[in-house]
Design a protein around this motif. Structure first.
Motif, PDB file in Angstrom:
ATOM      1  N   ILE A 136      30.320  14.457   1.221  1.00 34.65           N
ATOM      2  CA  ILE A 136      29.606  14.870   1.292  1.00 34.65           C
ATOM      3  C   ILE A 136      29.672  14.552   3.103  1.00 34.65           C
ATOM      4  N   TYR A 137      28.844  15.782   3.082  1.00 30.32           N
ATOM      5  CA  TYR A 137      28.779  15.765   4.377  1.00 30.32           C
ATOM      6  C   TYR A 137      27.110  16.509   4.876  1.00 30.32           C
ATOM      7  N   GLY A 164      31.886  12.639   7.320  1.00 31.59           N
ATOM      8  CA  GLY A 164      30.519  12.099   6.506  1.00 31.59           C
ATOM      9  C   GLY A 164      30.903  11.044   5.387  1.00 31.59           C
ATOM     10  N   MET A 165      30.960  11.021   3.905  1.00 30.49           N
ATOM     11  CA  MET A 165      31.577   9.906   2.796  1.00 30.49           C
ATOM     12  C   MET A 165      31.863  10.630   2.026  1.00 30.49           C
ATOM     13  N   THR A 166      32.553   9.528   0.974  1.00 33.35           N
ATOM     14  CA  THR A 166      32.934  10.188  -0.217  1.00 33.35           C
ATOM     15  C   THR A 166      31.812   9.743  -1.219  1.00 33.35           C
ATOM     16  N   CYS A 167      31.627  11.072  -2.024  1.00 37.90           N
ATOM     17  CA  CYS A 167      31.299  11.199  -2.867  1.00 37.90           C
ATOM     18  C   CYS A 167      31.758  10.515  -4.571  1.00 37.90           C
ATOM     19  N   PHE A 182      30.345  20.392   0.838  1.00 35.79           N
ATOM     20  CA  PHE A 182      31.170  19.312   0.263  1.00 35.79           C
ATOM     21  C   PHE A 182      32.357  19.857   0.357  1.00 35.79           C
ATOM     22  N   TRP A 183      33.529  18.366   0.918  1.00 34.82           N
ATOM     23  CA  TRP A 183      34.834  18.686   1.463  1.00 34.82           C
ATOM     24  C   TRP A 183      35.750  17.450   0.531  1.00 34.82           C
ATOM     25  N   GLU A 184      36.435  18.632   0.413  1.00 32.42           N
ATOM     26  CA  GLU A 184      37.994  17.542  -0.845  1.00 32.42           C
ATOM     27  C   GLU A 184      38.882  17.432   0.453  1.00 32.42           C
ATOM     28  N   LYS A 185      39.547  16.122   0.535  1.00 34.97           N
ATOM     29  CA  LYS A 185      40.908  15.476   1.173  1.00 34.97           C
ATOM     30  C   LYS A 185      41.320  15.084   0.456  1.00 34.97           C
ATOM     31  N   GLY A 186      42.622  14.533   0.207  1.00 31.69           N
ATOM     32  CA  GLY A 186      43.628  14.533  -0.718  1.00 31.69           C
ATOM     33  C   GLY A 186      43.345  14.931  -2.382  1.00 31.69           C
ATOM     34  N   GLN A 191      43.529  17.342   5.251  1.00 33.31           N
ATOM     35  CA  GLN A 191      43.195  17.834   6.113  1.00 33.31           C
ATOM     36  C   GLN A 191      41.559  18.209   4.880  1.00 33.31           C
ATOM     37  N   PHE A 192      40.844  18.243   5.775  1.00 36.44           N
ATOM     38  CA  PHE A 192      39.323  18.679   4.940  1.00 36.44           C
ATOM     39  C   PHE A 192      39.392  20.067   4.213  1.00 36.44           C
ATOM     40  N   GLY A 193      39.317  20.525   3.369  1.00 33.52           N
ATOM     41  CA  GLY A 193      39.244  21.858   3.167  1.00 33.52           C
ATOM     42  C   GLY A 193      37.338  21.654   2.611  1.00 33.52           C
TER      43      GLY A 193
END
Length: 181
Positions: free
Chosen positions: A73-74, A88-91, A63-67, A21-23
């Motif tokens: 970034i969104y 969004g997209m990985t940054c 900004f979000w973390e998954k994994g 999940q995204f946090g």
């Protein structure tokens, strides 16, 4: 040694990362609730310190973390945590010794950079886009991850991220995005 937070909790007392999940990244390290998670402040400071990208560039982004350390970034806001496939997209990749920006991020935000940008001539840019490593002894800036760019129609255009060590620029352009130009 445990990383002490402002609220007195140590890293060992924090939640574990759920890679499914995204946090949302906390604003600061003192607000961290997930062990090892970067803060928004650290990410924005990294882009400012390493690449000279002004912090206000990210005012309208979250900004979000998954994994494990894959930062996204969104352009907006969403509830956290959230179980979706993408936002969004990985940054940036953070849970490693050296943080590594993504090609997508560099191509979208690299034109705001003023530091650690290597301006490539036509043939150098062609080789970089094709995924080739090349000796570029003339670079006398920092080693590590650089934004590779080329002038197109009078404007600096970011091509992607490269790794510069020992006089060599290594193209980090993903295989599926490499092009023969």
């Amino acid at each position: 040694m445990a990383d002490e937070r402002a609220d007195g909790a140590s890293e060992g007392e924090l939640e574990q990362n759920d890679g499914q999940q995204f946090g949302r990244l906390p604003e600061t390290a003192a607000e961290r609730t997930v062990e090892g998670r970067a803060s928004r402040e650290a990410v924005v400071d990294y882009f400012a310190d390493r690449f000279g990208i002004p912090p206000e560039t990210f005012d309208d982004y979250t900004f979000w973390e998954k994994g494990a350390g894959k930062i996204w970034i969104y352009g907006g806001d969403a509830p956290s945590p959230i179980s979706i496939e993408a936002i969004g997209m990985t940054c940036l990749r953070t849970r490693q010794e050296h943080w590594k920006p993504t090609t997508d991020f560099v191509q979208r935000f690299g034109r705001h950079a003023s530091d650690c940008v290597i301006d490539l001539e036509r043939e150098e840019a062609r080789r970089f886009a094709a995924g080739e490593d090349q000796d570029l002894e003339w670079w006398n800036g920092d080693w590590g991850y650089l934004i590779a760019a080329h002038e197109i129609a009078g404007e600096r255009e970011p091509l992607g991220i490269g790794l510069y060590v020992h006089g060599e620029l290594r193209s980090m352009v993903p295989k599926g995005r490499q092009r023969d130009l």
